[in-house]
Design an enzyme around this catalytic site. Sequence first.
Site, PDB file in Angstrom:
ATOM      1  N   ARG A 243      56.143  49.030  43.912  1.00 13.03           N
ATOM      2  CA  ARG A 243      56.751  47.738  43.610  1.00 13.03           C
ATOM      3  C   ARG A 243      58.127  47.837  42.936  1.00 13.03           C
ATOM      4  NH1 ARG A 243      51.981  43.669  41.882  1.00 13.03           N
ATOM      5  NH2 ARG A 243      53.275  42.200  42.976  1.00 13.03           N
TER       6      ARG A 243
ATOM      7  N   CYS B 193      52.429  50.047  39.879  1.00 14.02           N
ATOM      8  CA  CYS B 193      51.190  49.444  39.404  1.00 14.02           C
ATOM      9  C   CYS B 193      50.087  49.891  40.347  1.00 14.02           C
ATOM     10  CB  CYS B 193      51.311  47.938  39.304  1.00 14.02           C
ATOM     11  SG  CYS B 193      51.302  47.129  40.874  1.00 14.02           S
TER      12      CYS B 193
ATOM     13  N   ASP C 154      47.057  39.250  49.547  1.00 14.53           N
ATOM     14  CA  ASP C 154      46.183  38.893  48.424  1.00 14.53           C
ATOM     15  C   ASP C 154      44.777  38.501  48.876  1.00 14.53           C
ATOM     16  OD1 ASP C 154      48.143  39.407  46.591  1.00 14.53           O
ATOM     17  OD2 ASP C 154      48.718  37.330  46.275  1.00 14.53           O
TER      18      ASP C 154
ATOM     19  N   ARG D 177      43.465  37.164  34.903  1.00 12.86           N
ATOM     20  CA  ARG D 177      44.907  37.007  35.135  1.00 12.86           C
ATOM     21  C   ARG D 177      45.162  35.922  36.175  1.00 12.86           C
ATOM     22  NH1 ARG D 177      47.048  41.526  37.897  1.00 12.86           N
ATOM     23  NH2 ARG D 177      48.614  39.936  38.227  1.00 12.86           N
TER      24      ARG D 177
ATOM     25  N   LYS E 181      48.769  30.201  40.559  1.00 13.73           N
ATOM     26  CA  LYS E 181      49.375  31.177  39.638  1.00 13.73           C
ATOM     27  C   LYS E 181      50.752  31.586  40.131  1.00 13.73           C
ATOM     28  CE  LYS E 181      48.334  35.804  39.918  1.00 13.73           C
ATOM     29  NZ  LYS E 181      49.601  36.567  40.026  1.00 13.73           N
ATOM     30  N   ASN E 182      50.840  31.913  41.421  1.00 10.13           N
ATOM     31  CA  ASN E 182      52.101  32.453  41.930  1.00 10.13           C
ATOM     32  C   ASN E 182      53.186  31.387  42.068  1.00 10.13           C
ATOM     33  OD1 ASN E 182      50.936  34.925  41.974  1.00 10.13           O
ATOM     34  ND2 ASN E 182      50.765  35.102  44.204  1.00 10.13           N
TER      35      ASN E 182
HETATM   36  C1  UD1 Z   1      54.246  38.353  45.141  1.00 11.09           C
HETATM   37  C2  UD1 Z   1      52.955  37.809  44.579  1.00 11.09           C
HETATM   38  C3  UD1 Z   1      51.790  38.749  44.908  1.00 11.09           C
HETATM   39  C4  UD1 Z   1      51.732  39.013  46.414  1.00 11.09           C
HETATM   40  C5  UD1 Z   1      53.089  39.494  46.921  1.00 11.09           C
HETATM   41  C6  UD1 Z   1      53.128  39.645  48.437  1.00 11.09           C
HETATM   42  C7  UD1 Z   1      53.681  36.615  42.601  1.00 11.09           C
HETATM   43  C8  UD1 Z   1      53.726  36.522  41.109  1.00 11.09           C
HETATM   44  N1  UD1 Z   1      53.087  37.684  43.131  1.00 11.09           N
HETATM   45  O1  UD1 Z   1      54.516  39.595  44.485  1.00 11.09           O
HETATM   46  O2  UD1 Z   1      50.573  38.106  44.491  1.00 11.09           O
HETATM   47  O3  UD1 Z   1      50.766  40.033  46.660  1.00 11.09           O
HETATM   48  O4  UD1 Z   1      54.115  38.540  46.563  1.00 11.09           O
HETATM   49  O5  UD1 Z   1      52.779  38.462  49.053  1.00 11.09           O
HETATM   50  O6  UD1 Z   1      54.120  35.708  43.297  1.00 11.09           O
HETATM   51  N2  UD1 Z   1      59.705  45.347  47.428  1.00 11.09           N
HETATM   52  C9  UD1 Z   1      60.717  46.281  47.395  1.00 11.09           C
HETATM   53  N3  UD1 Z   1      61.836  46.005  46.648  1.00 11.09           N
HETATM   54  C10 UD1 Z   1      61.963  44.854  45.944  1.00 11.09           C
HETATM   55  C11 UD1 Z   1      60.927  43.901  45.989  1.00 11.09           C
HETATM   56  C12 UD1 Z   1      59.799  44.175  46.750  1.00 11.09           C
HETATM   57  O7  UD1 Z   1      60.631  47.346  48.004  1.00 11.09           O
HETATM   58  O8  UD1 Z   1      63.000  44.665  45.284  1.00 11.09           O
HETATM   59  C13 UD1 Z   1      58.484  45.627  48.229  1.00 11.09           C
HETATM   60  C14 UD1 Z   1      57.243  45.756  47.343  1.00 11.09           C
HETATM   61  O9  UD1 Z   1      57.095  47.055  46.830  1.00 11.09           O
HETATM   62  C15 UD1 Z   1      56.135  45.378  48.312  1.00 11.09           C
HETATM   63  C16 UD1 Z   1      56.812  44.323  49.211  1.00 11.09           C
HETATM   64  O10 UD1 Z   1      58.211  44.513  49.063  1.00 11.09           O
HETATM   65  O11 UD1 Z   1      55.766  46.479  49.086  1.00 11.09           O
HETATM   66  C17 UD1 Z   1      56.449  42.901  48.877  1.00 11.09           C
HETATM   67  O12 UD1 Z   1      56.767  42.632  47.525  1.00 11.09           O
HETATM   68  P1  UD1 Z   1      57.160  41.171  47.002  1.00 11.09           P
HETATM   69  O13 UD1 Z   1      57.138  40.214  48.142  1.00 11.09           O
HETATM   70  O14 UD1 Z   1      58.399  41.266  46.189  1.00 11.09           O
HETATM   71  O15 UD1 Z   1      55.932  40.832  46.060  1.00 11.09           O
HETATM   72  P2  UD1 Z   1      55.962  40.251  44.583  1.00 11.09           P
HETATM   73  O16 UD1 Z   1      56.989  39.170  44.483  1.00 11.09           O
HETATM   74  O17 UD1 Z   1      56.001  41.363  43.604  1.00 11.09           O
END
Ligand code: UD1
Length: 414
Positions: A120, A115, A301, A394, A22-23
Site C-alpha cells: 500500500r 499492512c 473488500d 474498525r 466507513k469508507n
Molecule cells: C480504499 C478503501 C479500501 C479498499 C480499497 C480498494 C478506504 C478508507 N479504504 O483503500 O477499503 O479495499 O480502496 O478498493 O476507502 N496504490 C499504489 N500507490 C498509491 C495508492 C495505491 O500503488 O499511491 C495501490 C495499492 O497498493 C493497492 C491499489 O493501488 O494495491 C489500490 O489502492 P487504493 O485504491 O489506493 O486503496 P485505498 O484508498 O488505500
Amino acid sequence: MAHYAVRESPPLRGEIPISTSKNAVLPIMCGALLTREDVRIDRLPQLSDVSTLSSLLLACGCRLRHEDGALIITADDFKNPQDEEDVRKMRASVLVLGPLLARLGQARIPLPGGCAIGQRPIDQHLKGMSALGAKVSYDHGGVTLSGRLRGATIYLDMPSVGATENLLMAATLASGTTRIENAAKEPEIVDLAAFLSSMGARIAGAGTSTIVIEGVKALHGTSWQPISDRVEAGTMACACAITGGELFLRGARSEHLRSLLFKLSEAGVHIHDTPGGLMIFGRARQPFEIRTMVYPGFPTDLQAPMMAVACKTPGTSVFLETIFENRFMHAAELARLGAHIRVENRVAVVEGTHDLTGASVTATDLRAGAALILAGLCAEGETLIDDSGGHIARGYENIEEKIRAVGGSIRKLS
Ligand code: UD1
C-alpha cells in the site's frame, strides 16, 4: 481487545439496518479541514476508525462536537499533527494530506508502512500533489509537502481510491483547473465530490475516469449524510447466502452492489430491490468465479466474505485477487474450520460442500474477520475468533448485535 464466540445458527431472518459507510465518512471527515466553518456529518457510524480519525483531528486543533448521532467539526484554527503516532495508527489518515496542504500550505505525515493485506504505497498521492505544485521532501521516515497549489492535469498510474480523494480535496482550493485522469470511480468518490460541492467546490465528472475541478478561494460549512455502507451490506448479503436465510438490508443500495448481486444471483440466491433497501433470500447453491477489480468490478473488500460463502457452496469456486497482493490470509484461517482452499499467488481455489467445524481462529484483517464470523455461523459447534488487533470494530458497527437480532449466535468477549 475483543474475541468473538460464534455458534452454528439457524438461517438468519429479519431486518438489518445498514450503517453509514466507513469508507465514505473517513474522507468526508478529512474534507471538513477545507473550511473554517462548521461541517455536520449525520448518522456518524460508531467505528474505531472513526474514533481514531477524530483523535487525529483533535490533535490538529479542530473542535469536535457530537449531537443526535451527528459529528460537527470546526477547523477554524488548526495545525499539522505534532505527534506522528496519531497519523500512524490508521492508513486512511493519509487523507489529511491534501486538505492540510491546501489550507496551510504545508503538510507533514509519516510514510505509511506496509499492512497485512499488502504494501500500500502512497506514490500516486505524492505524484499528484507534486503536479499541483507541492514541493515533496523526505526525512526521518516522513514526507513533507509545501507550496501554494495550482491546477494541473494529473494522470494516475492506477485508479487509486485514496489518491483520487486526496487530490480531489487538494484541488478544490488550488488556483485554476485540475483534471484527474484515470481517477477511481467508487461510490465513495461520488459522495465525497457531492459533499465538497455542497461546500461550494466546483467539480465535474466524479464517478467517471476524468474528474475536473475548478479551484475556488474558500469553501463554506455544510451538513451531510454520507451514503450507506456497501461493504457492510454486501457482507450481510453473504451472511444470508451462507445460512440460507431471508434478510431485509435496510438502506442498502443495489446500484452500489451490482457486481456482488450478479454473483449471488448466479449462485442461486434471490434478490429483490425495494425502495427502502434490499431483500435477500435463500442459499448459494452453485459455485462461482470472482475476479476483484476497481469499481464497478467486484470489490476486493467483499472477496473474503464471498470466500466464506464458497466454502459451503457445492462445487469449485475460483478467486483472483488483483488489487492487493496479500489478501488471502483468511484462507488459512477458514481451513482451520475444515474448508478446502488452495492458494497460489493471487488465485484461490475453493472446494465447497465440506462440513465446517468450529475452531479457534484469528482475524488477520477487517474483512477476514467478517468472513470468519460468517463461516462460524455455519460451522458445527463454537468458533472462537481472536480479534486482538481490533480489526472487526474498525469497520462493522455493532456487528454482533445486528447478527444476533436476526437469529445468529454471536457474543463479543472483551
Ligand atoms: C480504499 C478503501 C479500501 C479498499 C480499497 C480498494 C478506504 C478508507 N479504504 O483503500 O477499503 O479495499 O480502496 O478498493 O476507502 N496504490 C499504489 N500507490 C498509491 C495508492 C495505491 O500503488 O499511491 C495501490 C495499492 O497498493 C493497492 C491499489 O493501488 O494495491 C489500490 O489502492 P487504493 O485504491 O489506493 O486503496 P485505498 O484508498 O488505500
